[in-house]
Enzyme design. Structure first.
Site, PDB file in Angstrom:
ATOM      1  N   ALA A  25     -23.083  -3.310  14.311  1.00 30.12           N
ATOM      2  CA  ALA A  25     -23.264  -4.235  13.376  1.00 30.12           C
ATOM      3  C   ALA A  25     -22.356  -5.452  13.840  1.00 30.12           C
ATOM      4  O   ALA A  25     -21.351  -5.255  14.448  1.00 30.12           O
ATOM      5  CB  ALA A  25     -22.886  -3.973  11.989  1.00 30.12           C
ATOM      6  N   GLY A  45     -23.699   0.647  14.380  1.00 28.96           N
ATOM      7  CA  GLY A  45     -25.087   0.392  14.094  1.00 28.96           C
ATOM      8  C   GLY A  45     -26.097   0.654  15.207  1.00 28.96           C
ATOM      9  O   GLY A  45     -27.094   0.930  14.899  1.00 28.96           O
ATOM     10  N   GLU A  73     -26.697   4.388  15.123  1.00 30.24           N
ATOM     11  CA  GLU A  73     -27.578   4.676  13.749  1.00 30.24           C
ATOM     12  C   GLU A  73     -28.738   4.201  14.196  1.00 30.24           C
ATOM     13  O   GLU A  73     -29.667   4.719  13.629  1.00 30.24           O
ATOM     14  CB  GLU A  73     -27.004   3.729  12.595  1.00 30.24           C
ATOM     15  CG  GLU A  73     -25.703   4.204  12.225  1.00 30.24           C
ATOM     16  CD  GLU A  73     -24.912   3.416  11.294  1.00 30.24           C
ATOM     17  OE1 GLU A  73     -24.472   2.183  11.738  1.00 30.24           O
ATOM     18  OE2 GLU A  73     -24.142   4.078  10.173  1.00 30.24           O
ATOM     19  N   GLU A  97     -16.420   2.882  12.954  1.00 30.15           N
ATOM     20  CA  GLU A  97     -16.328   2.017  11.723  1.00 30.15           C
ATOM     21  C   GLU A  97     -14.786   2.174  11.032  1.00 30.15           C
ATOM     22  O   GLU A  97     -14.175   1.145  10.758  1.00 30.15           O
ATOM     23  CB  GLU A  97     -17.369   2.218  10.945  1.00 30.15           C
ATOM     24  CG  GLU A  97     -18.700   1.912  11.060  1.00 30.15           C
ATOM     25  CD  GLU A  97     -19.527   2.571  12.150  1.00 30.15           C
ATOM     26  OE1 GLU A  97     -18.873   3.696  12.921  1.00 30.15           O
ATOM     27  OE2 GLU A  97     -20.716   2.391  12.257  1.00 30.15           O
TER      28      GLU A  97
HETATM   29  N1  CAA Z   1     -20.041  -7.613  16.688  1.00 32.00           N
HETATM   30  C1  CAA Z   1     -19.861  -8.952  17.134  1.00 32.00           C
HETATM   31  N2  CAA Z   1     -19.585  -9.040  18.448  1.00 32.00           N
HETATM   32  C2  CAA Z   1     -19.314  -8.476  19.280  1.00 32.00           C
HETATM   33  C3  CAA Z   1     -19.683  -6.889  18.804  1.00 32.00           C
HETATM   34  C4  CAA Z   1     -20.137  -6.467  17.561  1.00 32.00           C
HETATM   35  N3  CAA Z   1     -20.161  -5.449  16.976  1.00 32.00           N
HETATM   36  N4  CAA Z   1     -19.500  -5.932  19.883  1.00 32.00           N
HETATM   37  C5  CAA Z   1     -19.191  -6.856  21.106  1.00 32.00           C
HETATM   38  N5  CAA Z   1     -19.291  -8.198  20.528  1.00 32.00           N
HETATM   39  C6  CAA Z   1     -19.119  -9.563  21.288  1.00 32.00           C
HETATM   40  C7  CAA Z   1     -17.429  -9.558  21.736  1.00 32.00           C
HETATM   41  O1  CAA Z   1     -17.006 -10.195  20.438  1.00 32.00           O
HETATM   42  C8  CAA Z   1     -17.571 -10.569  22.792  1.00 32.00           C
HETATM   43  O2  CAA Z   1     -17.815 -11.756  22.492  1.00 32.00           O
HETATM   44  P1  CAA Z   1     -17.303 -13.199  23.095  1.00 32.00           P
HETATM   45  O3  CAA Z   1     -17.659 -12.863  24.573  1.00 32.00           O
HETATM   46  O4  CAA Z   1     -17.659 -14.290  22.412  1.00 32.00           O
HETATM   47  O5  CAA Z   1     -15.573 -12.822  23.009  1.00 32.00           O
HETATM   48  C9  CAA Z   1     -18.743  -9.942  23.681  1.00 32.00           C
HETATM   49  O6  CAA Z   1     -19.301  -9.369  22.604  1.00 32.00           O
HETATM   50  C10 CAA Z   1     -18.304  -8.981  24.686  1.00 32.00           C
HETATM   51  O7  CAA Z   1     -17.665  -7.981  24.127  1.00 32.00           O
HETATM   52  P2  CAA Z   1     -16.295  -7.618  24.814  1.00 32.00           P
HETATM   53  O8  CAA Z   1     -15.567  -8.840  25.499  1.00 32.00           O
HETATM   54  O9  CAA Z   1     -15.386  -6.982  23.686  1.00 32.00           O
HETATM   55  O10 CAA Z   1     -16.497  -6.690  26.084  1.00 32.00           O
HETATM   56  P3  CAA Z   1     -15.758  -5.392  26.610  1.00 32.00           P
HETATM   57  O11 CAA Z   1     -16.268  -4.758  27.773  1.00 32.00           O
HETATM   58  O12 CAA Z   1     -14.155  -5.771  26.631  1.00 32.00           O
HETATM   59  O13 CAA Z   1     -15.907  -4.402  25.141  1.00 32.00           O
HETATM   60  C11 CAA Z   1     -16.883  -2.779  23.466  1.00 32.00           C
HETATM   61  C12 CAA Z   1     -17.026  -3.508  24.797  1.00 32.00           C
HETATM   62  C13 CAA Z   1     -15.950  -1.687  23.702  1.00 32.00           C
HETATM   63  C14 CAA Z   1     -18.398  -2.301  23.408  1.00 32.00           C
HETATM   64  C15 CAA Z   1     -16.291  -3.829  22.452  1.00 32.00           C
HETATM   65  O14 CAA Z   1     -16.966  -4.859  22.519  1.00 32.00           O
HETATM   66  C16 CAA Z   1     -16.319  -3.209  20.885  1.00 32.00           C
HETATM   67  O15 CAA Z   1     -15.295  -2.537  20.958  1.00 32.00           O
HETATM   68  N6  CAA Z   1     -17.331  -4.075  20.135  1.00 32.00           N
HETATM   69  C17 CAA Z   1     -17.269  -3.358  18.790  1.00 32.00           C
HETATM   70  C18 CAA Z   1     -17.746  -1.995  18.795  1.00 32.00           C
HETATM   71  C19 CAA Z   1     -17.809  -1.855  17.164  1.00 32.00           C
HETATM   72  O16 CAA Z   1     -16.651  -1.669  16.392  1.00 32.00           O
HETATM   73  N7  CAA Z   1     -18.843  -1.568  16.378  1.00 32.00           N
HETATM   74  C20 CAA Z   1     -18.948  -1.094  15.371  1.00 32.00           C
HETATM   75  C21 CAA Z   1     -19.277  -2.382  14.278  1.00 32.00           C
HETATM   76  S1  CAA Z   1     -19.099  -1.997  12.654  1.00 32.00           S
HETATM   77  C22 CAA Z   1     -20.797  -1.288  12.344  1.00 32.00           C
HETATM   78  O17 CAA Z   1     -21.474  -1.170  13.299  1.00 32.00           O
HETATM   79  C23 CAA Z   1     -21.133  -0.943  10.989  1.00 32.00           C
HETATM   80  C24 CAA Z   1     -22.178  -0.017  10.496  1.00 32.00           C
HETATM   81  O18 CAA Z   1     -22.153   1.239  10.188  1.00 32.00           O
HETATM   82  C25 CAA Z   1     -23.427  -0.439  10.829  1.00 32.00           C
END
Ligand code: CAA
Length: 261
Positions: A67, A112, A115, A135
């Site tokens: 998400a 998400g 999911e 999460e």
């Molecule tokens: N939401 C918003 N933006 C996100 C995102 C997310 N879930 N995942 C990645 N992005 C964005 C980053 O902020 C970044 O944006 P900028 O270039 O503007 O800074 C861009 O995508 C590229 O990401 P990274 O620079 O972080 O890329 P990376 O290769 O260093 O890392 C990753 C990749 C490990 C996937 C890392 O992006 C990450 O950990 N993302 C979040 C994963 C996460 O926590 N997901 C769960 C969300 S909560 C949820 O889903 C709740 C639910 O139950 C539905």
């Protein structure tokens, strides 16, 4: 199909491909994207040209990285409940589609994204894909079905390990616990998804549709009720033209030509 801000859609030879298209945010699901998924699926449901649906992510890096955290950061409980409900509605629509759905997981499949993949009927993954429910590291629990669909796929112990550690697992590990059906080299991913789609499309369309329905419906019933339900559905297939054609073709040693009736 109308055009969407965050989705791409294509139909070729009976196979629909729905692509989550926000590559700059690793295809993170914001509310607009979730709503668009629901709308697109409502269109696909009634589109007779789509026999099988493949869902994938845009770009090389991610299927869906969860998400959208930038949207959730300032959300209160009311907003969170609305977002969860929106996702549940869209993901339940995936499950209720008459078509078989295949998630082609091309990269990060987190939160998400996992999911979403688990709402599809079949998951095919690139060997480079990574799966996880991160999460709890953000101070929340999975809210788009992760505590329930993942648990039903892999059992309580594994689901709790994945969710409570928040750790990423490889595609191979995901396959070994039953969360992924096939793992292939990254450049073979779409070919594998299409191969499965084509194998499905050779079969009786009514029977395939009914098989999905009876498996899903039966999963939430006790065994005795579920097998009675299977008997009803099995008997119904004998009232179809596809059953007559399928069995006649076998006896005549030829390929069946199913009409889907
Ligand atoms: N939401 C918003 N933006 C996100 C995102 C997310 N879930 N995942 C990645 N992005 C964005 C980053 O902020 C970044 O944006 P900028 O270039 O503007 O800074 C861009 O995508 C590229 O990401 P990274 O620079 O972080 O890329 P990376 O290769 O260093 O890392 C990753 C990749 C490990 C996937 C890392 O992006 C990450 O950990 N993302 C979040 C994963 C996460 O926590 N997901 C769960 C969300 S909560 C949820 O889903 C709740 C639910 O139950 C539905």
């Amino acid at each position: 199909m109308k055009s969407y801000n965050n989705l791409l859609f294509d139909v070729t030879d009976g196979i629909g491909t729905l692509t989550i298209n926000r590559p700059k945010s690793l295809n993170a699901l914001n509310s607009e994207t979730l709503a668009e998924i629901g709308e697109a699926l409502a269109e696909i449901k009634d589109n007779a040209d789509v026999k099988v649906l493949v869902i994938t992510g845009s770009g090389e890096k991610a299927f869906v990285a969860g998400a959208d955290i930038s949207q959730m950061v300032s959300m209160n409980s009311l907003g969170a409940a609305a977002l969860s409900e929106l996702a549940h509605n869209s993901f339940k629509t995936i499950e209720s589609l008459p078509q078989i759905t295949i998630a082609a997981v091309n990269g990060y499949c987190l939160g998400g994204g996992f999911e979403l993949a688990n709402s599809c009927d079949i998951r095919v993954a690139s060997s480079k894909a990574k799966f996880g429910q991160p999460e709890v590291g953000l101070g929340i629990v999975p809210g788009f079905g992760g505590t329930q669909r993942l648990t039903r796929l892999v059992g309580r112990g594994k689901a709790k390990e994945i969710i409570a550690t928040g750790a990423q697992i490889t595609a191979q590990e995901a396959q070994s616990i039953g969360a992924v059906e096939e793992v292939v080299e990254p450049d073979q991913l779409m070919d594998k998804a299409l191969e499965i789609a084509k194998a499905i499309m050779k079969n009786g369309p009514v029977a395939v549709r009914m098989a999905k329905y009876v498996i899903d419906k039966g999963a939430d019933l006790d065994l005795n009720t579920a097998i009675s339900f299977e008997t009803q559905m099995w008997a119904q297939t004998f009232a179809t033209k596809d059953q007559k054609e399928g069995m006649q073709a076998f006896l005549e040693k030829r390929h069946a030509k199913f009409s889907g009736e």
